[in-house]
Design a protein around this motif. Structure first.
Motif, mmCIF file in Angstrom:
data_model
loop_
_atom_site.group_PDB
_atom_site.id
_atom_site.type_symbol
_atom_site.label_atom_id
_atom_site.label_comp_id
_atom_site.label_asym_id
_atom_site.label_seq_id
_atom_site.Cartn_x
_atom_site.Cartn_y
_atom_site.Cartn_z
ATOM 1 N N ARG A 286 -6.110 16.048 1.003
ATOM 2 C CA ARG A 286 -6.665 14.796 0.500
ATOM 3 C C ARG A 286 -5.575 13.745 0.492
ATOM 4 N N LEU A 287 -5.817 12.666 1.208
ATOM 5 C CA LEU A 287 -4.886 11.550 1.246
ATOM 6 C C LEU A 287 -5.338 10.480 0.242
ATOM 7 N N SER A 288 -4.354 9.819 -0.352
ATOM 8 C CA SER A 288 -4.624 8.712 -1.268
ATOM 9 C C SER A 288 -3.785 7.512 -0.846
ATOM 10 N N CYS A 289 -4.307 6.341 -1.129
ATOM 11 C CA CYS A 289 -3.566 5.111 -0.824
ATOM 12 C C CYS A 289 -3.912 4.074 -1.880
ATOM 13 N N ALA A 290 -2.908 3.654 -2.626
ATOM 14 C CA ALA A 290 -3.110 2.704 -3.711
ATOM 15 C C ALA A 290 -2.491 1.359 -3.365
ATOM 16 N N ALA A 291 -3.255 0.317 -3.606
ATOM 17 C CA ALA A 291 -2.752 -1.042 -3.424
ATOM 18 C C ALA A 291 -2.212 -1.555 -4.746
ATOM 19 N N TYR B 195 -0.853 9.426 9.462
ATOM 20 C CA TYR B 195 -2.025 8.718 8.961
ATOM 21 C C TYR B 195 -1.576 7.480 8.190
ATOM 22 N N TYR B 196 -2.182 6.355 8.528
ATOM 23 C CA TYR B 196 -1.852 5.070 7.903
ATOM 24 C C TYR B 196 -3.083 4.530 7.182
ATOM 25 N N CYS B 197 -2.873 4.043 5.981
ATOM 26 C CA CYS B 197 -3.962 3.338 5.316
ATOM 27 C C CYS B 197 -3.844 1.846 5.624
ATOM 28 N N ASN B 198 -4.978 1.197 5.552
ATOM 29 C CA ASN B 198 -5.068 -0.221 5.888
ATOM 30 C C ASN B 198 -6.028 -0.895 4.925
ATOM 31 N N ALA B 199 -5.736 -2.120 4.568
ATOM 32 C CA ALA B 199 -6.654 -2.852 3.691
ATOM 33 C C ALA B 199 -6.549 -4.343 3.959
ATOM 34 N N LYS B 200 -7.682 -5.001 3.950
ATOM 35 C CA LYS B 200 -7.719 -6.466 4.041
ATOM 36 C C LYS B 200 -7.681 -6.997 2.608
ATOM 37 N N ILE B 201 -6.551 -7.600 2.249
ATOM 38 C CA ILE B 201 -6.302 -8.003 0.877
ATOM 39 C C ILE B 201 -6.057 -9.498 0.808
ATOM 40 N N ASN C 266 -12.598 1.122 -6.660
ATOM 41 C CA ASN C 266 -12.249 -0.298 -6.718
ATOM 42 C C ASN C 266 -11.450 -0.639 -7.980
ATOM 43 N N ALA C 267 -11.722 0.044 -9.065
ATOM 44 C CA ALA C 267 -10.999 -0.217 -10.304
ATOM 45 C C ALA C 267 -9.516 0.141 -10.174
ATOM 46 N N LYS C 268 -9.233 1.124 -9.332
ATOM 47 C CA LYS C 268 -7.847 1.565 -9.127
ATOM 48 C C LYS C 268 -7.257 1.018 -7.833
ATOM 49 N N SER C 269 -8.036 0.228 -7.089
ATOM 50 C CA SER C 269 -7.573 -0.321 -5.806
ATOM 51 C C SER C 269 -7.050 0.784 -4.902
ATOM 52 N N THR C 270 -7.780 1.868 -4.862
ATOM 53 C CA THR C 270 -7.331 3.069 -4.143
ATOM 54 C C THR C 270 -8.404 3.555 -3.177
ATOM 55 N N VAL C 271 -7.961 3.989 -2.013
ATOM 56 C CA VAL C 271 -8.840 4.594 -1.030
ATOM 57 C C VAL C 271 -8.381 6.023 -0.797
ATOM 58 N N TYR C 272 -9.347 6.908 -0.585
ATOM 59 C CA TYR C 272 -9.061 8.328 -0.397
ATOM 60 C C TYR C 272 -9.616 8.800 0.940
ATOM 61 N N LEU C 273 -9.028 9.862 1.456
ATOM 62 C CA LEU C 273 -9.562 10.512 2.639
ATOM 63 C C LEU C 273 -9.512 12.017 2.398
ATOM 64 N N GLN C 274 -10.676 12.607 2.190
ATOM 65 C CA GLN C 274 -10.774 14.053 2.045
ATOM 66 C C GLN C 274 -10.965 14.641 3.430
ATOM 67 N N MET C 275 -10.062 15.501 3.831
ATOM 68 C CA MET C 275 -10.087 16.086 5.168
ATOM 69 C C MET C 275 -10.313 17.585 5.057
ATOM 70 N N LEU D 131 0.852 -1.174 0.000
ATOM 71 C CA LEU D 131 0.000 0.000 0.000
ATOM 72 C C LEU D 131 0.895 1.234 0.000
ATOM 73 N N GLN D 132 0.642 2.137 -0.910
ATOM 74 C CA GLN D 132 1.435 3.355 -1.017
ATOM 75 C C GLN D 132 0.547 4.554 -0.745
ATOM 76 N N ALA D 133 0.829 5.235 0.373
ATOM 77 C CA ALA D 133 0.030 6.396 0.762
ATOM 78 C C ALA D 133 0.730 7.677 0.349
ATOM 79 N N SER D 134 -0.083 8.712 0.087
ATOM 80 C CA SER D 134 0.458 10.013 -0.266
ATOM 81 C C SER D 134 -0.547 11.096 0.092
ATOM 82 N N GLY D 135 -0.074 12.343 0.105
ATOM 83 C CA GLY D 135 -0.983 13.470 0.278
ATOM 84 C C GLY D 135 -0.853 14.227 1.580
ATOM 85 N N GLY D 136 -0.016 13.757 2.489
ATOM 86 C CA GLY D 136 0.137 14.476 3.748
ATOM 87 C C GLY D 136 0.892 15.780 3.559
#
Length: 119
Positions: A18-23, A92-98, A72-81, A3-8
């Motif tokens: 806005r944080l992004s995290c791509a699997a 901030y850490y992203c987490n995913a059950k994969i 879901n198509a990009k396997s990415t989760v976002y957090l708009q703050m 998982l690669q997070a970015s945006g901090g």
């Protein structure tokens, strides 16, 4: 799988990030995805989570200010703050059950991205 997070970064109180995290990797499926945070001297806490079907939970402290979403198509989760407060300062850490191909489901974590809210 990783998982690669970015945006901090550094933002003034009342600002937005806005944080992004791509699997990535050999992924069969991704179930829940979410964001946690850990402030200095405190335990890691859940900020927001989202299921594959779009069911969402938020920590009370961020309700109405943060929005979690996923592509879901990009396997990415976002957090708009929005309306950030100094008390939102944390790593901030992203987490995913994969479930990787030919391997059991596992809880994966991103590397953490620092959010600092200060004037």
């Amino acid at each position: 799988v990783q998982l690669q997070a970015s945006g901090g970064g550094l933002v003034q109180p009342g600002g937005s990030l806005r944080l992004s995290c791509a699997a990535s990797g050999s992924i069969l499926s991704i179930m829940n995805m979410g964001w946690y945070r850990q402030a200095p001297g405190k335990q890691r806490e859940l900020v927001a989570s989202i299921t594959t079907g779009g069911n969402i939970d938020y920590a009370d402290s961020v309700k109405g200010r943060f929005t979690i979403s996923r592509d879901n198509a990009k396997s990415t989760v976002y957090l708009q703050m929005n309306s950030l407060k100094p008390e939102d300062t944390a790593v901030y850490y992203c987490n995913a059950k994969i479930t990787p191909y030919r391997r059991p489901e596992y809880d994966y974590w991103g590397q953490g991205t620092l959010v600092t809210v200060s004037s």
